[in-house]
Design a protein around this motif. Structure first.
Motif, PDB file in Angstrom:
ATOM      1  N   LEU A 277       0.825  -1.211   0.000  1.00  0.00           N
ATOM      2  CA  LEU A 277       0.000   0.000   0.000  1.00  0.00           C
ATOM      3  C   LEU A 277       0.858   1.258   0.000  1.00  0.00           C
ATOM      4  O   LEU A 277       0.568   2.226  -0.717  1.00  0.00           O
TER       5      LEU A 277
ATOM      6  N   HIS B 298      -8.046   7.069   2.255  1.00  0.00           N
ATOM      7  CA  HIS B 298      -8.665   5.949   1.557  1.00  0.00           C
ATOM      8  C   HIS B 298      -9.710   5.235   2.422  1.00  0.00           C
ATOM      9  O   HIS B 298      -9.671   5.293   3.651  1.00  0.00           O
TER      10      HIS B 298
ATOM     11  N   GLY C 278      -7.896   2.722  -8.707  1.00  0.00           N
ATOM     12  CA  GLY C 278      -8.101   2.074  -7.412  1.00  0.00           C
ATOM     13  C   GLY C 278      -6.989   1.078  -7.121  1.00  0.00           C
ATOM     14  O   GLY C 278      -6.138   0.805  -7.956  1.00  0.00           O
ATOM     15  N   ILE C 279      -7.017   0.535  -5.923  1.00  0.00           N
ATOM     16  CA  ILE C 279      -6.022  -0.460  -5.509  1.00  0.00           C
ATOM     17  C   ILE C 279      -6.762  -1.743  -5.161  1.00  0.00           C
ATOM     18  O   ILE C 279      -7.663  -1.738  -4.315  1.00  0.00           O
ATOM     19  N   THR C 280      -6.390  -2.821  -5.833  1.00  0.00           N
ATOM     20  CA  THR C 280      -7.012  -4.112  -5.560  1.00  0.00           C
ATOM     21  C   THR C 280      -5.932  -5.147  -5.297  1.00  0.00           C
ATOM     22  O   THR C 280      -5.058  -5.365  -6.140  1.00  0.00           O
TER      23      THR C 280
ATOM     24  N   ASN D 239     -13.725   4.542  -8.904  1.00  0.00           N
ATOM     25  CA  ASN D 239     -12.328   4.957  -8.760  1.00  0.00           C
ATOM     26  C   ASN D 239     -11.667   5.060 -10.127  1.00  0.00           C
ATOM     27  O   ASN D 239     -11.662   4.100 -10.904  1.00  0.00           O
TER      28      ASN D 239
ATOM     29  N   LEU E  96      -2.674   7.094   3.696  1.00  0.00           N
ATOM     30  CA  LEU E  96      -3.592   6.002   4.025  1.00  0.00           C
ATOM     31  C   LEU E  96      -4.921   6.524   4.546  1.00  0.00           C
ATOM     32  O   LEU E  96      -5.983   5.958   4.278  1.00  0.00           O
TER      33      LEU E  96
ATOM     34  N   PHE F  82     -11.162   1.367   2.951  1.00  0.00           N
ATOM     35  CA  PHE F  82     -10.694  -0.003   2.741  1.00  0.00           C
ATOM     36  C   PHE F  82     -11.837  -0.989   2.924  1.00  0.00           C
ATOM     37  O   PHE F  82     -12.612  -0.886   3.888  1.00  0.00           O
TER      38      PHE F  82
ATOM     39  N   THR G 210     -11.881   2.653  -1.966  1.00  0.00           N
ATOM     40  CA  THR G 210     -10.796   2.971  -2.897  1.00  0.00           C
ATOM     41  C   THR G 210      -9.743   1.860  -2.899  1.00  0.00           C
ATOM     42  O   THR G 210      -8.924   1.798  -3.810  1.00  0.00           O
ATOM     43  N   VAL G 211      -9.783   1.021  -1.877  1.00  0.00           N
ATOM     44  CA  VAL G 211      -8.856  -0.108  -1.781  1.00  0.00           C
ATOM     45  C   VAL G 211      -9.662  -1.359  -1.469  1.00  0.00           C
ATOM     46  O   VAL G 211     -10.418  -1.391  -0.493  1.00  0.00           O
TER      47      VAL G 211
ATOM     48  N   ILE H  90      -9.261  -5.456  -0.763  1.00  0.00           N
ATOM     49  CA  ILE H  90      -8.259  -6.465  -0.396  1.00  0.00           C
ATOM     50  C   ILE H  90      -8.960  -7.792  -0.131  1.00  0.00           C
ATOM     51  O   ILE H  90      -9.889  -7.858   0.683  1.00  0.00           O
TER      52      ILE H  90
ATOM     53  N   ALA I  36       2.181   1.753  -3.388  1.00  0.00           N
ATOM     54  CA  ALA I  36       1.141   2.229  -4.310  1.00  0.00           C
ATOM     55  C   ALA I  36       0.856   3.711  -4.112  1.00  0.00           C
ATOM     56  O   ALA I  36       0.590   4.439  -5.080  1.00  0.00           O
TER      57      ALA I  36
END
Length: 484
Positions: A352, A366, A474-476, A471, A363, A368, A447-448, A450, A355
């Motif tokens: 993270l 975002h 985004g973060i996956t 997003n 952090l 989660f 936005t994330v 996991i 990223a």
């Protein structure tokens, strides 16, 4: 093998009962050896042989050098070797106060069967001469690279991954150097064999493919004698111990005694294993409550007593309730670590942070959403919350509010608190119940995203498209390390 007590060595010029023309060096006599002397295997192997290359075995009964000198003249120490030693039929280990012996010396023949030091055909001519290997190996001295090439040719003939796994484990038992060299040179091809997914099948069928033990087995039968069990392990300078009770292996569930390196065997609730004639563990239901706690406490106490305060104990693949309880109970008295809770979390947090260097922000910016609320999921969530709290100075409870978890029953919310396991309760936020991951993504708009669930095919096209809707970038993360 030379078997000695921890007191001291005999320092007489000869041993009663020997009348051969061999030199002191050949007989295995150590002159004026101090009581604290430690002999390395290679040096001892070269200095403790009879004319046939057999390693001698000496019974040391003295506690101090002066006592040893007088005792040698009054008694006839046993000097034996060869096959009798291999089957433990000599008297060198009888009536001794401490076991196992702190000194073991191998012959050239035994050296070839010592996986840690064996080099196979790679022993040079000079090494073969120095270590009494002449005639024990073919004359060819191939390079390690050529040996790896040969082994890979053999491995590729196998069509079943489990057969490749068994061959690799057999290689590790014969020649560790070659085993790791092969892995390093062919990591992409061989890692799926020695790790997931093949290792999962190996764990499930371990009783059927078991050939020789590679670790320690501590069961309820050893209760009250765990310190003795630890002292049976030959290595004394231990810095890290990995221990499991086999209840939650690789997302496969209860596999009982069929995992390593230190297995606490308290039984198994796996009916298939209990009915398996090849199962190698205790055939009984898992111990729980006080009986379980007492065995684990004895183990933790014995570890510190035998290896000292600084040894690290890694709890591996314990069931969720035991994993959190053990970490909390021994976190203040022992150096402990849980890879499923803490190790995975540190890796995810690092990802993270990396990223964010591309995306910008912090952090705390975002939201989660986790699929999976077990050891990994809650462990990652907690570490993220701790880092947010550290960066922003906000209270930990406040930092948790932007972190949501979905388990098998849906989104973890306040209305479910009474039925939740204790490690899930910090993540029960005020919200209407939601049953599916897709609904949670559409409602929470994370936005994330996991994933730490062992259930496959959950990050569907609909879920990914929903993430992309909310997003621009985004973060996956989806973790498969423990999934088969």
């Amino acid at each position: 093998m030379i078997s000695l007590s921890r007191s001291c060595f005999l320092n007489k010029a000869s041993i009663a009962g020997l009348s051969s023309p061999l030199s002191d060096r050949q007989r295995g006599i150590v002159r004026r050896a101090p009581c604290s002397l430690k002999i390395k295997a290679a040096a001892a192997a070269a200095s403790n042989r009879d004319r046939n290359g057999t390693v001698l075995s000496v019974e040391t009964v003295a506690k101090e050098t002066a006592e040893a000198e007088s005792l040698v003249e009054e008694s006839q120490p046993t000097v034996v070797g060869g096959i009798r030693d291999a089957y433990g039929e000599d008297t060198a280990t009888e009536d001794q106060p401490v076991t196992p012996w702190s000194l073991s010396v191998a012959s050239g023949y035994s050296l070839l069967r010592d996986p840690r030091h064996n080099k196979g055909l790679a022993f040079t001519d000079k090494e073969r001469d120095a270590h009494y290997l002449l005639g024990l190996l073919p004359p060819s001295v191939p390079s390690q690279e050529l040996q790896v090439k040969k082994l890979m040719h053999i491995i590729r003939q196998y069509q079943v991954p489990l057969q490749k796994y068994m061959y690799m484990m057999d290689l590790q038992e014969r020649n560790e150097r070659l085993f790791y060299k092969l892995l390093i040179d062919h990591v992409e091809e061989m890692l799926p064999i020695v790790y997931t997914p093949t290792v999962g099948e190996a764990c499930q069928k371990y009783g059927s493919i078991f050939s020789r033990p590679q670790g320690l087995y501590i069961s309820l039968k050893e209760k009250g004698r765990i310190l003795e069990v630890l002292r049976n392990w030959p290595e004394k300078n231990i810095q890290v111990i990995v221990v499991t009770d086999g209840q939650r292996i690789l997302g496969l569930g209860d596999l009982g005694c069929q995992c390593l390196p230190i297995t606490i065997d308290v039984g198994t609730n796996n009916e298939k294993l209990l009915d398996d004639e090849f199962y190698i563990g205790l055939r009984q239901r898992r111990a729980t409550g006080q009986e379980y706690a007492e065995l684990l406490h004895e183990f933790m106490t014995a570890v510190k007593q035998n290896y000292g305060e600084r040894v690290l104990v890694q709890f591996e693949d314990f069931a969720n309730h035991n994993a959190f309880d053990l970490l909390a109970k021994y976190g203040t008295t022992h150096l402990v670590f849980n890879d499923d809770i803490q190790g995975t979390a540190s890796v995810v947090l690092s990802g993270l942070m990396a990223a964010l260097k591309l995306l910008g922000g912090t952090l705390a910016d975002h939201r989660f959403l986790f699929l999976g609320a077990g050891e990994a999921g809650t462990g990652i969530a907690e570490l993220i919350a701790l880092e947010i709290s550290k960066q922003t100075q906000m209270p930990l409870d406040e930092a948790r509010k932007n972190i949501w978890l979905v388990d098998s029953k849906g989104l973890i919310v306040e209305s479910r608190r009474e039925s939740l396991q204790h490690f899930k309760k910090p993540w029960a936020h005020d919200h209407e119940p939601i049953e599916t991951l897709l609904e949670a993504v559409n409602d929470i708009k994370p936005t994330v995203l996991i994933g730490t669930s062992g259930v496959g095919r959950t990050f569907t096209q609909e879920v990914v498209e929903a993430m992309a809707t909310y997003n621009e970038v985004g973060i996956t993360f989806r973790f498969f390390g423990w999934c088969i």
